[in-house]
Write a protein that holds these residues in place. Structure first.
Motif, PDB file in Angstrom:
ATOM      1  N   GLY A  25       0.782  -1.217   0.000  1.00  0.00           N
ATOM      2  CA  GLY A  25       0.000   0.000   0.000  1.00  0.00           C
ATOM      3  C   GLY A  25       0.817   1.272   0.000  1.00  0.00           C
ATOM      4  O   GLY A  25       2.051   1.240  -0.035  1.00  0.00           O
ATOM      5  N   THR A  26       0.098   2.381   0.064  1.00  0.00           N
ATOM      6  CA  THR A  26       0.698   3.703  -0.042  1.00  0.00           C
ATOM      7  C   THR A  26       0.053   4.630   0.979  1.00  0.00           C
ATOM      8  O   THR A  26      -1.136   4.508   1.269  1.00  0.00           O
ATOM      9  CB  THR A  26       0.477   4.268  -1.457  1.00  0.00           C
ATOM     10  OG1 THR A  26       1.066   3.363  -2.402  1.00  0.00           O
ATOM     11  CG2 THR A  26       1.098   5.644  -1.630  1.00  0.00           C
ATOM     12  N   GLN A  27       0.860   5.558   1.503  1.00  0.00           N
ATOM     13  CA  GLN A  27       0.332   6.575   2.406  1.00  0.00           C
ATOM     14  C   GLN A  27       0.838   7.941   1.996  1.00  0.00           C
ATOM     15  O   GLN A  27       2.037   8.139   1.798  1.00  0.00           O
ATOM     16  CB  GLN A  27       0.738   6.303   3.849  1.00  0.00           C
ATOM     17  CG  GLN A  27       0.229   7.375   4.806  1.00  0.00           C
ATOM     18  CD  GLN A  27       0.457   7.039   6.249  1.00  0.00           C
ATOM     19  OE1 GLN A  27       0.268   5.891   6.659  1.00  0.00           O
ATOM     20  NE2 GLN A  27       0.848   8.015   7.034  1.00  0.00           N
ATOM     21  N   PHE A  28      -0.095   8.879   1.864  1.00  0.00           N
ATOM     22  CA  PHE A  28       0.225  10.278   1.645  1.00  0.00           C
ATOM     23  C   PHE A  28      -0.050  11.009   2.950  1.00  0.00           C
ATOM     24  O   PHE A  28      -1.092  10.809   3.566  1.00  0.00           O
ATOM     25  CB  PHE A  28      -0.637  10.873   0.524  1.00  0.00           C
ATOM     26  CG  PHE A  28      -0.230  10.438  -0.844  1.00  0.00           C
ATOM     27  CD1 PHE A  28       0.650  11.199  -1.587  1.00  0.00           C
ATOM     28  CD2 PHE A  28      -0.727   9.263  -1.388  1.00  0.00           C
ATOM     29  CE1 PHE A  28       1.035  10.791  -2.853  1.00  0.00           C
ATOM     30  CE2 PHE A  28      -0.345   8.852  -2.653  1.00  0.00           C
ATOM     31  CZ  PHE A  28       0.541   9.626  -3.384  1.00  0.00           C
ATOM     32  N   THR A  29       0.884  11.856   3.352  1.00  0.00           N
ATOM     33  CA  THR A  29       0.718  12.660   4.553  1.00  0.00           C
ATOM     34  C   THR A  29       0.804  14.128   4.167  1.00  0.00           C
ATOM     35  O   THR A  29       1.813  14.566   3.630  1.00  0.00           O
ATOM     36  CB  THR A  29       1.782  12.315   5.608  1.00  0.00           C
ATOM     37  OG1 THR A  29       1.715  10.911   5.888  1.00  0.00           O
ATOM     38  CG2 THR A  29       1.562  13.094   6.891  1.00  0.00           C
ATOM     39  N   LEU A  30      -0.277  14.844   4.421  1.00  0.00           N
ATOM     40  CA  LEU A  30      -0.359  16.266   4.113  1.00  0.00           C
ATOM     41  C   LEU A  30      -0.261  17.039   5.414  1.00  0.00           C
ATOM     42  O   LEU A  30      -0.959  16.710   6.376  1.00  0.00           O
ATOM     43  CB  LEU A  30      -1.699  16.602   3.447  1.00  0.00           C
ATOM     44  CG  LEU A  30      -1.991  16.049   2.072  1.00  0.00           C
ATOM     45  CD1 LEU A  30      -2.207  14.557   2.092  1.00  0.00           C
ATOM     46  CD2 LEU A  30      -3.180  16.742   1.496  1.00  0.00           C
ATOM     47  N   THR A  31       0.594  18.024   5.445  1.00  0.00           N
ATOM     48  CA  THR A  31       0.712  18.917   6.591  1.00  0.00           C
ATOM     49  C   THR A  31       0.352  20.308   6.115  1.00  0.00           C
ATOM     50  O   THR A  31       0.959  20.824   5.178  1.00  0.00           O
ATOM     51  CB  THR A  31       2.137  18.893   7.177  1.00  0.00           C
ATOM     52  OG1 THR A  31       2.494  17.539   7.464  1.00  0.00           O
ATOM     53  CG2 THR A  31       2.219  19.722   8.450  1.00  0.00           C
ATOM     54  N   LEU A  32      -0.662  20.889   6.738  1.00  0.00           N
ATOM     55  CA  LEU A  32      -1.162  22.194   6.320  1.00  0.00           C
ATOM     56  C   LEU A  32      -1.139  23.162   7.496  1.00  0.00           C
ATOM     57  O   LEU A  32      -1.498  22.787   8.608  1.00  0.00           O
ATOM     58  CB  LEU A  32      -2.591  22.079   5.797  1.00  0.00           C
ATOM     59  CG  LEU A  32      -2.767  21.241   4.531  1.00  0.00           C
ATOM     60  CD1 LEU A  32      -4.243  20.955   4.290  1.00  0.00           C
ATOM     61  CD2 LEU A  32      -2.172  21.967   3.350  1.00  0.00           C
TER      62      LEU A  32
END
Length: 97
Positions: A85-92
């Motif tokens: 699998g894949t994980q995207f982590t967005l920090t805003l």
């Protein structure tokens, strides 16, 4: 859309959000799809790049997301393991800079 196309029937998509600190929120989106190769992961935020073998999609989605997030002063990171699998982590940022 990328996550859904990467997963088999009954795949798992998880979305989590949390307050990282007083200045940022973190959102993670992960799936248990086929993953992204190390070679492809180097290019996924480039316009018109597509890891899909059929190349039906123009490959603009992730480059647009990357541009929007960085324009807001945020960051996007990706981790992936083939067949897991894949994980995207967005920090805003929580406030405009």
């Amino acid at each position: 859309n990328n996550a859904f196309s990467a997963m088999k029937k009954n795949g798992r998509l998880m979305i989590k959000a949390r307050q990282k600190d007083n200045t940022a929120v973190e959102i993670s989106i992960s799936d248990n799809g086929h993953g992204i190769s190390r070679e492809d992961i180097k290019h996924i935020f480039e316009p018109f790049f597509s890891a899909h073998s059929n190349h039906e999609q123009p490959g603009l989605g992730l480059s647009i997301v990357y541009g929007l997030i960085t324009e807001l002063g945020g960051n996007i990171a990706v981790t992936s393991e083939l067949d897991k699998g894949t994980q995207f982590t967005l920090t805003l940022p929580t406030k405009a800079g």
